[in-house]
Design an enzyme around this catalytic site. Structure first.
Site, PDB file in Angstrom:
ATOM      1  N   ASP A  87       0.847  -1.207   0.000  1.00 20.08           N
ATOM      2  CA  ASP A  87       0.000   0.000   0.000  1.00 20.08           C
ATOM      3  C   ASP A  87       0.876   1.249   0.000  1.00 20.08           C
ATOM      4  OD1 ASP A  87       0.803  -0.474   2.729  1.00 20.08           O
ATOM      5  OD2 ASP A  87      -0.800   0.833   3.431  1.00 20.08           O
ATOM      6  N   ASP A 118       8.795   3.875  -1.064  1.00 20.75           N
ATOM      7  CA  ASP A 118       8.003   3.500   0.124  1.00 20.75           C
ATOM      8  C   ASP A 118       6.704   2.825  -0.287  1.00 20.75           C
ATOM      9  OD1 ASP A 118       6.951   3.300   2.667  1.00 20.75           O
ATOM     10  OD2 ASP A 118       6.638   5.446   2.943  1.00 20.75           O
ATOM     11  N   GLU A 152      -0.006  -0.961   5.893  1.00 22.12           N
ATOM     12  CA  GLU A 152       1.038  -0.356   6.734  1.00 22.12           C
ATOM     13  C   GLU A 152       0.833   1.129   6.894  1.00 22.12           C
ATOM     14  OE1 GLU A 152       4.942   1.297   8.021  1.00 22.12           O
ATOM     15  OE2 GLU A 152       3.752   1.832   6.295  1.00 22.12           O
ATOM     16  N   GLU A 153       0.458   1.789   5.821  1.00 23.66           N
ATOM     17  CA  GLU A 153       0.332   3.252   5.869  1.00 23.66           C
ATOM     18  C   GLU A 153      -0.897   3.714   6.642  1.00 23.66           C
ATOM     19  OE1 GLU A 153       2.784   4.927   5.199  1.00 23.66           O
ATOM     20  OE2 GLU A 153       3.864   4.235   3.424  1.00 23.66           O
ATOM     21  N   ASP A 179      12.413  -0.900   4.272  1.00 20.88           N
ATOM     22  CA  ASP A 179      11.378   0.143   4.277  1.00 20.88           C
ATOM     23  C   ASP A 179      11.901   1.346   5.064  1.00 20.88           C
ATOM     24  OD1 ASP A 179       8.886   1.264   3.721  1.00 20.88           O
ATOM     25  OD2 ASP A 179       7.941   0.399   5.495  1.00 20.88           O
TER      26      ASP A 179
HETATM   27  N1  BES Z   1       8.680   3.510   5.325  1.00 17.83           N
HETATM   28  C1  BES Z   1       8.068   4.229   6.369  1.00 17.83           C
HETATM   29  C2  BES Z   1       8.823   4.247   7.672  1.00 17.83           C
HETATM   30  C3  BES Z   1      10.199   4.866   7.640  1.00 17.83           C
HETATM   31  C4  BES Z   1      10.631   5.698   6.639  1.00 17.83           C
HETATM   32  C5  BES Z   1      11.047   4.586   8.660  1.00 17.83           C
HETATM   33  C6  BES Z   1      11.908   6.240   6.659  1.00 17.83           C
HETATM   34  C7  BES Z   1      12.304   5.129   8.688  1.00 17.83           C
HETATM   35  C8  BES Z   1      12.737   5.955   7.676  1.00 17.83           C
HETATM   36  C9  BES Z   1       6.697   3.629   6.627  1.00 17.83           C
HETATM   37  O1  BES Z   1       6.032   3.210   5.477  1.00 17.83           O
HETATM   38  C10 BES Z   1       5.823   4.663   7.248  1.00 17.83           C
HETATM   39  O2  BES Z   1       5.704   5.749   6.759  1.00 17.83           O
HETATM   40  N2  BES Z   1       5.223   4.313   8.356  1.00 17.83           N
HETATM   41  C11 BES Z   1       4.260   5.126   9.024  1.00 17.83           C
HETATM   42  C12 BES Z   1       3.625   4.229  10.038  1.00 17.83           C
HETATM   43  C13 BES Z   1       2.318   4.701  10.606  1.00 17.83           C
HETATM   44  C14 BES Z   1       1.297   5.042   9.584  1.00 17.83           C
HETATM   45  C15 BES Z   1       1.809   3.670  11.576  1.00 17.83           C
HETATM   46  C16 BES Z   1       4.919   6.316   9.676  1.00 17.83           C
HETATM   47  O3  BES Z   1       6.035   6.226  10.211  1.00 17.83           O
HETATM   48  O4  BES Z   1       4.312   7.386   9.639  1.00 17.83           O
HETATM   49 ZN    ZN Z   2       6.901   2.312   4.143  1.00 20.52          ZN
END
Ligand code: BES
Ligand code: ZN
Length: 456
Positions: A87, A118, A152-153, A179
């Site tokens: 996603d 991502d 995940e998002e 990721d």
């Molecule tokens: N890929 C990211 C997380 C990330 C990016 C970690 C860069 C470290 C460096 C992931 O897809 C993401 O954005 N996660 C969300 C999680 C949330 C919606 C529970 C986030 O961190 O906002």
């Molecule tokens: Zn991600």
């Protein structure tokens, strides 16, 4: 190994073409209008797994489907659980994209598309490396299980249940996720800690409809004023979050870890230029890396209500909303912080304004021991592919599944990021360097025999 590497060379263009197909599917998990695309995207992932030589299936959940595939080569070999998410974040604001978000294009050595880094581009590297191994040698150096989810998002709400229900099937020695990001230009990284998160929304309602602010203003509470007051109280001028008990359980950084952060190359002006900001702001007494990786925060993600169109309009609006997230660090309990956030806001809500609070999701932070043999093995694979040994870092983003892997499956995760924080994740013109894509496939190809050699 030579044959596998030769295969990668020969198939570089095919891998890119297939990634383009993947990126063309608008798999936006947050918006129900894209539901059919989520299914189509899950089918793409399942087919890619089959091509790579895995037995694969789509498993429905209460939300978007999970794609699961595995290849058990020999029960005596280590088993690696690879996780990724198909996603993507909503592409808005669309007018800021140079080319449409779901029509991938290469410019200046970068692949532009929502999800490029991502996480479609990054997760795809592991499928391509597995395919290279199975097609050239007919077998894999390790057993692999692939778990690719579609939520995940939006907080991975249905994943924990899936992990509990399929605990035996998912049994593995270590997990691998791509990721996260490299540390900087030409500096690959292995991430051993991420922040946790809570996400919520507060909705305030005043009068039953928008009112003339000249006739009624000043005689009743205005929900937009109220939401501004609530939000304004969250963070002090010293950068400290004002929610009671917020810092109670925060694990402080050790002197050694502070030193390791300080030893990384970091330029404050370079950082500010990169993000187009004029000055640093944050909790007093901490460096920028400490603030981003190891201190908890509270951010308003969006605030709206009343009239937001062009020109003035004189009203007391009926409604106002704010979306809020807190990033958490090891020690903090997401439920406890969510409860205190709610009471903090509720106590400040003026009379006559209806208070509604919705909690979206939450997950804990974690930090692994960066000296484990798995990390050493992964580090060698990364060095071979990227031509430079990775640095060990923490990151400020969140990947909810990592603490669930730890708690439910009892395994650590290797966070091997091929992308860069400057790839515009969650922003317009998201991209992934073609070079990082190919190096990621290469690192992944070297990873499997390295992990096979670990004495667990
Ligand atoms: N890929 C990211 C997380 C990330 C990016 C970690 C860069 C470290 C460096 C992931 O897809 C993401 O954005 N996660 C969300 C999680 C949330 C919606 C529970 C986030 O961190 O906002
Ligand atoms: Zn991600």
């Amino acid at each position: 190994m030579d044959a596998v590497l030769q295969y990668l060379q020969t198939n570089q263009q095919t891998a890119l073409d297939e990634l383009f197909e993947f990126l063309s599917i608008p798999s936006v998990s947050a918006d129900s209008a894209f539901q059919p695309e989520m299914q189509r995207c899950a089918e793409f992932v399942r087919n890619a797994m089959t091509k790579a030589g895995l037995t694969a299936e789509i498993i429905p959940t209460k939300g978007h489907p999970i794609v699961y595939g595995e290849r058990i080569e020999d029960p005596s070999l280590p088993t690696v659980l690879v996780y990724g998410h198909y996603d993507v974040q909503p592409p808005d604001p669309l007018n800021l994209w140079t080319t449409p978000p779901f029509e991938p294009q290469i410019r200046d050595g970068k692949i532009f598309a929502r999800g490029a880094t991502d996480d479609k581009g990054q997760l795809f590297t592991h499928l391509k490396s597995i395919q290279a191994w199975t097609e050239t040698t007919g077998k894999l150096p390790v057993n692999v299980k692939f778990l690719i989810e579609g939520e995940e998002e939006v907080g991975s709400d249905n994943l924990e249940h899936f992990l509990q229900a399929h605990k035996e099937r998912l049994k593995a020695d270590v997990a691998v996720i791509s990721d996260t990001s490299q540390y900087g230009d030409g500096i690959p990284a292995i991430t051993y800690g991420l922040r946790g998160i809570i996400a919520a929304e507060v909705r305030l309602t005043g009068p039953s409809k928008d009112l003339h602010s000249g006739i009624y203003g000043g005689s009743i509470a205005n929900p937009a004023n109220a939401v501004a007051k609530l939000c304004g109280a969250l963070v002090g001028d010293d950068g400290r979050v004002q929610i009671p008990g917020f810092y109670d359980d925060v694990a402080e950084l050790s002197a050694m870890e502070k030193q390791q952060f300080a030893d990384l190359p970091f330029s404050e002006t370079g950082f500010l230029n990169e993000i187009g900001s004029g000055a640093l702001f944050g909790e007093e007494g901490f460096t920028t890396l400490e603030r981003r990786w190891a201190r908890p925060t509270c951010d308003i993600n969006g605030i709206f209500g009343g009239y937001t169109g062009e020109g003035p309009k004189t009203i007391v609006p009926s409604k106002a909303t704010a979306k809020i997230t807190c990033r958490l660090v090891p020690g903090q309990n997401p439920e406890k912080i969510m409860d205190s956030l709610k009471s903090f806001l509720q106590e400040r809500c003026p009379p006559g304004v209806k208070f509604e609070f919705q909690s979206f999701h939450g997950c804990e932070a974690f930090a692994f021991d960066p000296t484990s043999p798995w990390i050493t093995a992964a580090s060698e694979a990364v060095e071979t592919a990227f031509g430079k040994a990775p640095v060990f870092i923490r990151e400020g983003g969140s990947i909810p599944v990592v603490s669930s892997f730890q708690q439910i499956l009892g395994i650590d995760t290797l966070l091997l990021g091929w992308g860069r924080n400057t790839d515009n994740l969650h922003s317009p013109d998201e991209h992934f360097y073609v070079k990082d894509f190919h190096n990621g496939i290469l690192a992944s190809t070297h990873l499997w025999p390295k992990l096979a050699a670990v004495e667990a």
